[in-house]
Design a protein around this motif. Structure first.
Motif, short mmCIF file in Angstrom:
data_model
loop_
_atom_site.label_atom_id
_atom_site.label_comp_id
_atom_site.label_asym_id
_atom_site.label_seq_id
_atom_site.Cartn_x
_atom_site.Cartn_y
_atom_site.Cartn_z
N ARG A 278 0.85 -1.20 0.00
CA ARG A 278 0.00 0.00 0.00
C ARG A 278 0.88 1.24 0.00
NH1 ARG A 278 -2.42 3.15 4.36
NH2 ARG A 278 -1.46 1.71 5.84
N VAL A 279 0.54 2.18 -0.88
CA VAL A 279 1.30 3.43 -0.99
C VAL A 279 0.33 4.60 -1.12
CG1 VAL A 279 3.25 2.28 -2.11
CG2 VAL A 279 1.45 3.34 -3.52
N GLY A 280 0.86 5.80 -0.90
CA GLY A 280 0.12 7.02 -1.18
C GLY A 280 0.48 7.55 -2.55
N LEU A 281 -0.47 8.21 -3.19
CA LEU A 281 -0.24 8.80 -4.52
C LEU A 281 -0.69 10.25 -4.52
CD1 LEU A 281 -1.63 6.00 -6.90
CD2 LEU A 281 0.77 6.41 -6.30
N LEU A 282 0.17 11.12 -5.02
CA LEU A 282 -0.24 12.49 -5.35
C LEU A 282 -0.61 12.52 -6.82
CD1 LEU A 282 2.48 14.58 -3.47
CD2 LEU A 282 0.09 14.24 -2.79
N ILE A 283 -1.72 13.18 -7.13
CA ILE A 283 -2.26 13.17 -8.48
C ILE A 283 -1.96 14.50 -9.17
CG2 ILE A 283 -4.32 12.71 -9.86
CD1 ILE A 283 -3.49 10.44 -7.88
N ASP A 284 -1.27 14.43 -10.30
CA ASP A 284 -0.89 15.64 -11.03
C ASP A 284 -2.01 16.04 -12.00
OD1 ASP A 284 0.51 17.78 -12.01
OD2 ASP A 284 1.77 16.59 -13.34
N SER A 285 -3.16 16.36 -11.44
CA SER A 285 -4.33 16.72 -12.25
C SER A 285 -5.41 17.23 -11.31
CB SER A 285 -4.83 15.49 -13.02
OG SER A 285 -6.09 15.75 -13.60
N LYS A 286 -6.35 17.95 -11.87
CA LYS A 286 -7.53 18.34 -11.09
C LYS A 286 -8.57 17.23 -11.08
CE LYS A 286 -7.02 23.33 -11.88
NZ LYS A 286 -7.68 24.56 -12.42
N ILE A 287 -8.35 16.21 -11.90
CA ILE A 287 -9.30 15.09 -11.99
C ILE A 287 -8.93 14.04 -10.95
CG2 ILE A 287 -10.23 13.29 -13.49
CD1 ILE A 287 -9.35 14.99 -15.88
N PRO A 288 -9.83 13.70 -10.02
CA PRO A 288 -9.53 12.65 -9.05
C PRO A 288 -9.35 11.29 -9.73
CG PRO A 288 -11.42 13.96 -8.35
CD PRO A 288 -11.13 14.33 -9.77
N VAL A 289 -8.45 10.49 -9.19
CA VAL A 289 -8.25 9.12 -9.65
C VAL A 289 -8.96 8.22 -8.64
CG1 VAL A 289 -6.56 7.31 -10.13
CG2 VAL A 289 -6.08 9.68 -10.78
N ARG A 290 -10.04 7.58 -9.07
CA ARG A 290 -10.92 6.87 -8.14
C ARG A 290 -10.52 5.41 -7.94
NH1 ARG A 290 -13.56 11.01 -5.58
NH2 ARG A 290 -14.55 12.44 -7.09
N GLU A 291 -11.17 4.81 -6.96
CA GLU A 291 -10.99 3.39 -6.66
C GLU A 291 -11.16 2.54 -7.93
OE1 GLU A 291 -13.42 -0.18 -4.34
OE2 GLU A 291 -14.17 1.88 -4.34
N GLY A 292 -10.26 1.59 -8.12
CA GLY A 292 -10.32 0.69 -9.26
C GLY A 292 -9.50 1.14 -10.45
N SER A 293 -9.05 2.39 -10.45
CA SER A 293 -8.22 2.86 -11.57
C SER A 293 -6.91 2.08 -11.62
CB SER A 293 -7.91 4.35 -11.41
OG SER A 293 -9.10 5.12 -11.47
#
Length: 360
Positions: A278-293
């Motif tokens: 398990r890791v944390g991710l910072l998303i380089d976008s205004k679009i959320p990356v949801r569960e299952g991506s």
């Protein structure tokens, strides 16, 4: 038929949007919205109805020994009033549920997740019923007060509870209402959970909500708060097919007396490493990356998947947690997620996203 907690009518009075959750009608958010509730909890104090969760007692002199056979954690040294976060494991090393155990003078009190409580209680009863007394606390409600102002609010009603440290509990009274209070919670903030008789739940809730610093918080903000705090959620980071090592919970696994369900697989993962972490991710976008991506490397090969993802009100950007190939994490290879037609860059980051503020 969906169940209702003792605070159902109060939620309606508070302008809550009610939604089905784990067999209950629960408040998703209130009139001011999720963003406001999240930030209010981080800056003041949020009130949560968590009465849908399961509470039970395991009583008797053998309670600690017998429960110890079902969990990977060592609870032999748990003193009265002490708490332990741990998991119930299955024979394949997967997680049946994450639970909180409190030592009481007559045995143990356990809080389990709402969606898992029927299977948990059956599992506990079947394995402990012959040697310990198992009691479901169906007559108890469970409330939470979380945030930097929580301690000062509790101190007005129970100085004894306000003196607790993180993961300690006591029996006390609030305005004559008998309750059990622990200094715990699942937001990353300092806070308290209060077990109280169902008939007194609304009275106690109104007492806390009358404080200037306190506002109600629904399920949506509860989820973004725990995500920022890097805390696992059953059905997302935890499941029957995810082990404690894969979930990043290896710290709760005891080093001796390792006779618990799934020990062979869990101990092997501790020694050789798991296939996913398990890791944390910072998303380089205004679009959320949801569960299952699906998370891919630079060559477009899938290397893992998102378990939880949302916009972080505190950071002002989308964040996520994911289960990824450990080799990819160590190599710091460029990663991306595909969301609809968008290729979104993601960066592995340490957890938690927001520092915990527990009172140690």
């Amino acid at each position: 038929m969906l169940k209702q907690t003792p605070l159902y009518n109060l939620h309606l009075e508070l302008d809550a949007k009610m939604v089905p959750f784990a067999g209950y009608l629960m408040p998703l958010h209130y009139g001011k919205g999720t963003l406001h509730e999240h930030l209010h909890c981080r800056s003041h104090a949020g009130f949560f109805d968590i009465s849908h969760m399961g509470q039970c007692l395991i009583l008797g002199g053998d309670a600690i020994h017998e429960l110890g056979k079902l969990i990977p954690s060592d609870i032999s040294g748990l003193k009265s009033g002490g708490q332990k976060y741990t998991v119930l494991t299955n024979d394949d090393g997967g997680i049946m549920d994450d639970i909180v155990i409190t030592r009481i003078d007559t045995g143990l009190m356990i809080v389990v997740n709402a969606a898992c409580k029927d299977k948990d209680f059956k599992h506990l009863y079947n394995h402990l019923g012959g040697r310990c007394c198992f009691n479901e606390l169906s007559s108890q409600a469970l409330l939470a007060l979380q945030g930097p102002a929580a301690a000062s609010v509790i101190d007005k009603f129970s100085p004894q509870a306000a003196e607790l440290s993180f993961m300690q509990a006591c029996g006390t009274y609030i305005n004559g209402i008998k309750c059990n209070i622990s200094r715990s919670g699942y937001t990353g903030e300092d806070g308290f959970e209060i077990s109280v008789g169902r008939h007194y739940a609304e009275q106690l809730a109104c007492l806390l909500l009358a404080e200037d610093e306190v506002e109600p918080v629904g399920l949506a903000a509860r989820d973004t708060l725990r995500l920022e705090a890097g805390l696992c959620l059953y059905g997302h980071e935890l499941s029957e097919s995810i082990s404690p090592v894969e979930a990043g919970l290896q710290w709760l696994i005891k080093k001796t007396d390792v006779d618990f369900p799934g020990a062979y697989k869990i101990l092997a993962q501790l020694e050789r490493g798991p296939e996913k972490i398990r890791v944390g991710l910072l998303i380089d976008s205004k679009i959320p990356v949801r569960e299952g991506s699906i998370i891919c490397n630079s060559e477009g090969i899938a290397v893992g998947y998102v378990t939880s993802g949302s916009f972080s009100p505190s950071l002002g950007q989308p964040i996520a947690m994911a289960l990824l190939d450990p080799f990819i994490v160590e190599s710091r290879s460029p990663l991306h997620a595909m969301v609809r037609d968008h290729r979104i860059t993601v960066t592995v980051t340490p957890l938690p996203f927001i520092p915990h503020r527990y009172r140690r």
